[in-house]
Motif scaffolding. Structure first.
Motif, PDB file in Angstrom:
ATOM      1  N   GLU B   4       0.844  -1.197   0.000  1.00 40.34           N
ATOM      2  CA  GLU B   4       0.000   0.000   0.000  1.00 40.34           C
ATOM      3  C   GLU B   4       0.877   1.244   0.000  1.00 40.34           C
ATOM      4  N   ARG B   5       0.200   2.383  -0.138  1.00 47.25           N
ATOM      5  CA  ARG B   5       0.865   3.664   0.016  1.00 47.25           C
ATOM      6  C   ARG B   5       2.093   3.801  -0.864  1.00 47.25           C
ATOM      7  N   LYS B   6       1.970   3.386  -2.107  1.00 45.74           N
ATOM      8  CA  LYS B   6       3.121   3.476  -3.006  1.00 45.74           C
ATOM      9  C   LYS B   6       2.929   4.675  -3.926  1.00 45.74           C
ATOM     10  N   ARG B   7       3.939   5.466  -4.049  1.00 48.31           N
ATOM     11  CA  ARG B   7       3.848   6.636  -4.930  1.00 48.31           C
ATOM     12  C   ARG B   7       4.179   6.226  -6.353  1.00 48.31           C
ATOM     13  N   GLU B  20      -0.553   8.909  -5.309  1.00 46.67           N
ATOM     14  CA  GLU B  20      -0.663   7.926  -4.237  1.00 46.67           C
ATOM     15  C   GLU B  20      -2.129   7.743  -3.884  1.00 46.67           C
ATOM     16  N   GLU B  21      -2.537   6.501  -3.629  1.00 43.38           N
ATOM     17  CA  GLU B  21      -3.908   6.240  -3.185  1.00 43.38           C
ATOM     18  C   GLU B  21      -3.852   5.581  -1.815  1.00 43.38           C
ATOM     19  N   VAL B  22      -4.543   6.179  -0.843  1.00 38.79           N
ATOM     20  CA  VAL B  22      -4.520   5.663   0.532  1.00 38.79           C
ATOM     21  C   VAL B  22      -5.923   5.259   0.951  1.00 38.79           C
ATOM     22  N   ARG B  24      -8.736   4.442   3.585  1.00 40.72           N
ATOM     23  CA  ARG B  24      -9.053   4.793   4.972  1.00 40.72           C
ATOM     24  C   ARG B  24      -9.253   3.513   5.783  1.00 40.72           C
ATOM     25  N   LYS B  25      -8.649   3.480   6.924  1.00 42.95           N
ATOM     26  CA  LYS B  25      -8.596   2.224   7.671  1.00 42.95           C
ATOM     27  C   LYS B  25      -9.657   2.117   8.754  1.00 42.95           C
ATOM     28  N   SER B  33     -11.197   5.725  -0.238  1.00 43.19           N
ATOM     29  CA  SER B  33      -9.789   6.041  -0.455  1.00 43.19           C
ATOM     30  C   SER B  33      -9.596   7.519  -0.741  1.00 43.19           C
ATOM     31  N   TYR B  36      -3.725  11.363  -3.462  1.00 43.60           N
ATOM     32  CA  TYR B  36      -2.818  12.491  -3.283  1.00 43.60           C
ATOM     33  C   TYR B  36      -1.824  12.556  -4.431  1.00 43.60           C
ATOM     34  N   LYS B  44       2.665  18.027  -1.200  1.00 44.24           N
ATOM     35  CA  LYS B  44       1.509  17.145  -1.293  1.00 44.24           C
ATOM     36  C   LYS B  44       0.255  17.897  -1.707  1.00 44.24           C
TER      37      LYS B  44
END
Lengths: 216, 216
Positions: B4-7, B20-22, B24-25, B33, B36, B44
């Motif tokens: 996850e969280r890979k640019r 980047e796509e994050v 929500r946990k 998601s 960014y 950012k």
DNA sequence: CGGAGTGATTTA
DNA sequence: TAAATCACTCCG
């Protein structure tokens, strides 16, 4: 001479608690403020979760607004709603996972062990009781008599507790034969029947019917 | 092992920009998601408007889809429409502000100074020209003969350029006497008349008629 | 005080 | 209703 950083009494909290507001002086967030609370013994609290953990059930912070230090009745409705939804989703995750692993031969035993609710279910919010959760269980048992398609969203895999299609059980979309269907229906039926019996035997079904949250 | 969280590189943006796509946990929005972007220098960006403001006219984000990071030609038509509406709203904001401050004695002088369009009007979108704006001016002069209620949304205060009720001038809802109405109508009439004369005298009216955006 | 993570608000 | 933007919390 301006007096900043003054600790004020906070009527919404028990006697002796103080509130302080500190304005940020520089940086990107200059002008914004941070709010702190101090217990009667002088311990500093920087957030509502931190405060809640410390006060536990002695004070209900459900409608406490951390920034203003006042009780906001409007917050209550939203919080109740949110807690109920969380409970319900957690319950379904828990229950569907249980059902999924069952084989007809060990249904009864499994159901009985299910009575120990997992930690996540028991610890959500200060107002959550086993009674509430069992009420949800009882409701869920009687609400789904619809076609079953399974969860279709890929998001359900990553975050099943929230992203479940609330009208469908926790399993992926599937293709099945008629035999598969009969077999599965039998398992589910037996599992449900056994659970109902277990609930009755334990007197829990009654508790579930007379819960205080009648608007679920 | 899930990465996850890979640019990721973003071919639709200039070299060096990352996406980047994050997911929500937790919380109410768990599973959704956020997308960014990171500039070559590491800054950012959390929304398309923010990105647009930074890139300015160096990149046309008209058909850029923020969520996917790709260019979507289908978006172009809609954006054109939206941009036009924004231009139009901006114009009205500008013009109504001008009119509002006018007294009948200095209408002509005011109108002439109005020919210098404010910066906000000139810089909206890469395709915007003074010609387009003047076309909007000419149109607006002839289209409103409706009851006037003013802007009622509080949002108009914060974002007048976008949130204007496009059928109403820029002023808050108000209560007026008949005398107030007559006085105001006189001012508006005189101001409009003077503007028309000024436009004619300057040859601008012609330009407004022959603009490229004929589908307003 | 920063900033990632999440809630709240607004919009289409 | 869901998606997009914006605002805020909370903890380092």
């Amino acid at each position: 001479m301006i007096m900043e950083r003054k600790r004020m009494d906070c009527p919404a909290l028990p006697p002796g608690w103080k509130k302080e507001e500190v304005i940020r002086k520089s940086g990107l967030s200059a002008g914004k403020s941070d709010v702190y609370y101090y217990s009667p013994t002088g311990k500093k609290f920087r957030s509502k979760p931190q405060l809640s953990r410390y006060l536990g059930n002695t004070v209900d912070l459900g409608c406490f607004d951390f920034r203003t230090g006042k009780m906001m009745p409007s917050k209550l409705q939203k919080n109740k709603q949110r807690l109920r939804n969380e409970n319900f989703s957690l319950f379904k995750l828990f229950w569907e996972k249980r059902l999924k692993g069952l084989r007809s031969s060990d249904v009864t035993e499994e159901v009985l062990r299910s009575m120990e609710l997992p930690k996540g279910l028991q610890s959500v919010g200060p107002a959550t009781t086993d009674e509430t959760l069992l009420s949800a269980i009882a409701s869920a048992l009687h609400m789904s008599s619809n076609p079953i398609t399974g969860q279709t969203s890929a998001a359900a895999e990553k975050n099943p507790a929230v992203w479940l299609n609330t009208s469908q059980p926790l399993c992926k979309a599937f293709v099945v034969t008629d035999e598969d269907i009969r077999e599965q229906e039998l398992k589910v039926h037996q599992a449900r029947k056994s659970l109902e019996e277990a609930l009755m035997a334990d007197g829990l079904a009654r508790a579930a019917e007379s819960t205080r949250d009648t608007d679920i």
